[in-house]
Motif scaffolding. Structure first.
Motif, PDB file in Angstrom:
ATOM      1  N   GLU A 182      81.164  54.306   4.646  1.00 58.92           N
ATOM      2  CA  GLU A 182      81.143  52.851   4.789  1.00 58.92           C
ATOM      3  C   GLU A 182      82.092  52.393   5.897  1.00 58.92           C
ATOM      4  OE1 GLU A 182      82.128  51.516   0.902  1.00 58.92           O
ATOM      5  OE2 GLU A 182      80.133  51.917   0.060  1.00 58.92           O
ATOM      6  N   LEU A 183      83.140  53.170   6.105  1.00 65.70           N
ATOM      7  CA  LEU A 183      84.088  52.875   7.178  1.00 65.70           C
ATOM      8  C   LEU A 183      83.459  53.086   8.549  1.00 65.70           C
ATOM      9  CD1 LEU A 183      87.128  52.096   7.432  1.00 65.70           C
ATOM     10  CD2 LEU A 183      87.632  54.546   7.547  1.00 65.70           C
ATOM     11  N   GLY A 184      82.417  53.912   8.601  1.00 62.94           N
ATOM     12  CA  GLY A 184      81.761  54.213   9.867  1.00 62.94           C
ATOM     13  C   GLY A 184      82.045  55.598  10.390  1.00 62.94           C
ATOM     14  N   ALA A 185      82.712  56.419   9.578  1.00 66.38           N
ATOM     15  CA  ALA A 185      83.078  57.764  10.018  1.00 66.38           C
ATOM     16  C   ALA A 185      81.956  58.753   9.713  1.00 66.38           C
ATOM     17  CB  ALA A 185      84.355  58.219   9.317  1.00 66.38           C
ATOM     18  N   ARG A 186      81.821  59.742  10.581  1.00 72.91           N
ATOM     19  CA  ARG A 186      80.955  60.875  10.273  1.00 72.91           C
ATOM     20  C   ARG A 186      81.775  61.863   9.449  1.00 72.91           C
ATOM     21  NH1 ARG A 186      79.084  65.687  14.371  1.00 72.91           N
ATOM     22  NH2 ARG A 186      78.498  67.131  12.724  1.00 72.91           N
ATOM     23  N   VAL A 187      81.252  62.243   8.297  1.00 71.90           N
ATOM     24  CA  VAL A 187      82.013  63.047   7.344  1.00 71.90           C
ATOM     25  C   VAL A 187      81.278  64.344   7.024  1.00 71.90           C
ATOM     26  CG1 VAL A 187      83.122  63.080   5.070  1.00 71.90           C
ATOM     27  CG2 VAL A 187      82.915  60.924   6.326  1.00 71.90           C
ATOM     28  N   GLU A 188      82.010  65.435   7.065  1.00 74.36           N
ATOM     29  CA  GLU A 188      81.531  66.721   6.573  1.00 74.36           C
ATOM     30  C   GLU A 188      82.459  67.147   5.444  1.00 74.36           C
ATOM     31  OE1 GLU A 188      78.830  68.094   7.500  1.00 74.36           O
ATOM     32  OE2 GLU A 188      78.376  67.115   9.411  1.00 74.36           O
ATOM     33  N   ALA A 189      81.909  67.756   4.411  1.00 74.70           N
ATOM     34  CA  ALA A 189      82.705  68.154   3.244  1.00 74.70           C
ATOM     35  C   ALA A 189      82.887  69.655   3.216  1.00 74.70           C
ATOM     36  CB  ALA A 189      82.039  67.688   1.958  1.00 74.70           C
ATOM     37  N   GLN A 190      84.059  70.071   2.750  1.00 75.64           N
ATOM     38  CA  GLN A 190      84.366  71.489   2.585  1.00 75.64           C
ATOM     39  C   GLN A 190      84.785  71.701   1.143  1.00 75.64           C
ATOM     40  OE1 GLN A 190      87.973  73.059   4.497  1.00 75.64           O
ATOM     41  NE2 GLN A 190      86.788  74.814   5.172  1.00 75.64           N
ATOM     42  N   ALA A 191      84.003  72.478   0.406  1.00 77.04           N
ATOM     43  CA  ALA A 191      84.297  72.718  -1.013  1.00 77.04           C
ATOM     44  C   ALA A 191      85.645  73.397  -1.157  1.00 77.04           C
ATOM     45  CB  ALA A 191      83.207  73.566  -1.637  1.00 77.04           C
ATOM     46  N   GLN A 192      86.367  73.003  -2.185  1.00 78.01           N
ATOM     47  CA  GLN A 192      87.681  73.582  -2.438  1.00 78.01           C
ATOM     48  C   GLN A 192      87.927  73.623  -3.925  1.00 78.01           C
ATOM     49  OE1 GLN A 192      90.897  72.142   0.034  1.00 78.01           O
ATOM     50  NE2 GLN A 192      92.323  72.226  -1.671  1.00 78.01           N
ATOM     51  N   GLY A 193      88.341  74.780  -4.434  1.00 76.58           N
ATOM     52  CA  GLY A 193      88.610  74.920  -5.857  1.00 76.58           C
ATOM     53  C   GLY A 193      89.974  74.360  -6.213  1.00 76.58           C
TER      54      GLY A 193
END
Length: 315
Positions: free
Chosen positions: A298-309
């Motif tokens: 919503e901020l306008g950022a392109r986001v990629e996620a990295q799974a983390q335990g």
């Protein structure tokens, strides 16, 4: 996606590792408690963080690694392998630092952050590495713990246990909330706190030590509170199970709070803009990352996620 691969390679395959002690790599320590296991090896960190680690109860091999650690200062460039590096203040106590990574030659410029306080420093970058923290990641985060709440409980002569994740959190709460009331702490935190009193009825305790002796006084029927500061779901469940399994604790209230002095959403948005609106690699607890990703989009950022335990900090 090709640039994301370069970022992941930058943090996973270079000689430098970030808050992860790995054989054959130099570990940059950003905050006390950020490294899940403090394995002896080649360490590097801000001068204040290394000094703070020297107060901790370390094993002989860890002390040897600490004595050989490279001390760095904010604003001074240094290098490891093919990377030009610069530390920036994270806004957290005990030498907490973010790290700007710039490959020699071609490659994305990254700003690695582990935790961010209100006075966190920004720097232009192409990728911002963020760990989801409930103070900004959650849509409806708990209110920050306030000094007035603990002072009131102290005036009522109540027993209080404040559960926090790391020594950096403990120090931040001590500095902001415990200047007018006596307190004590778990032995892991005591070296990093000033003015602790072992007779005090307010305790600062680690998330992962709920089963340890001293978590709650022997007279569990007394009035009191357990305050969970930025506690993930496994910790909340463990405390709720402890509370439910001891009928004599019915006069003990369970409450949630945020760590004071951390970035909220407005401040994080401002930091992102001051970093020149980089792409974001989001890490951390999946419970918090979902809301965080929606907010960042919503901020306008392109986001990629990295799974983390889930990680249990050593310090």
């Amino acid at each position: 996606m090709s640039e994301l691969h370069l970022v992941q390679q930058l943090i996973g395959r270079e000689r430098l590792s970030l808050d992860l002690c790995a054989r054959g790599r130099t570990c940059f320590l950003s905050h006390i408690g950020a490294a899940p296991r403090l394995v002896p090896g080649a360490w590097i960190g801000h001068r204040d963080l290394i000094y703070a680690l020297a107060l901790a109860n370390l094993a002989p091999q860890q002390r040897t690694a600490l004595a050989r650690a490279v001390l760095v200062e904010h604003g001074r460039e240094f290098g490891v392998g093919r990377l030009v590096l610069n530390t920036l203040a994270s806004g957290l106590p005990l030498g907490g630092s973010s790290l700007r990574l710039q490959p020699r030659g071609n490659g994305p410029v990254c700003l690695y952050t582990w935790a961010l306080g209100e006075a966190a420093t920004a720097a232009p970058c192409e990728w911002l590495l963020l760990r989801a923290e409930p103070t900004w990641a959650q849509d409806d985060p708990p209110r920050p713990l306030a000094a007035a709440a603990l002072e009131t409980l102290h005036a009522l002569d109540a027993s209080v246990t404040v559960l926090v994740a790391t020594a950096a959190d403990a120090r931040q709460i001590a500095d902001r909330c415990l200047t007018k009331v006596p307190f004590t702490a778990h032995p892991r935190f005591l070296p990093h706190l000033e003015g602790a009193d072992h007779r005090a009825r307010i305790r600062v305790w680690p998330h992962d030590a709920v089963d340890a002796p001293g978590f709650w006084p022997a007279a569990t029927s007394e009035t009191g509170a357990v305050i969970l500061v930025d506690a993930p779901e496994p910790v909340r469940r463990q405390v709720e199970a402890w509370h439910g399994n001891h009928p004599e604790t019915r006069r003990i209230e369970l409450a949630r709070a945020g760590c004071p002095g951390r970035l909220g959403r407005a401040a994080l948005a401002d930091l992102w803009r001051r970093c020149e609106q980089p792409q974001i690699l989001l890490r951390g607890d999946p419970e918090w990352a979902s809301d965080a990703r929606r907010f960042l989009h919503e901020l306008g950022a392109r986001v990629e996620a990295q799974a983390q335990g889930t990680q249990l900090p050593l310090l």
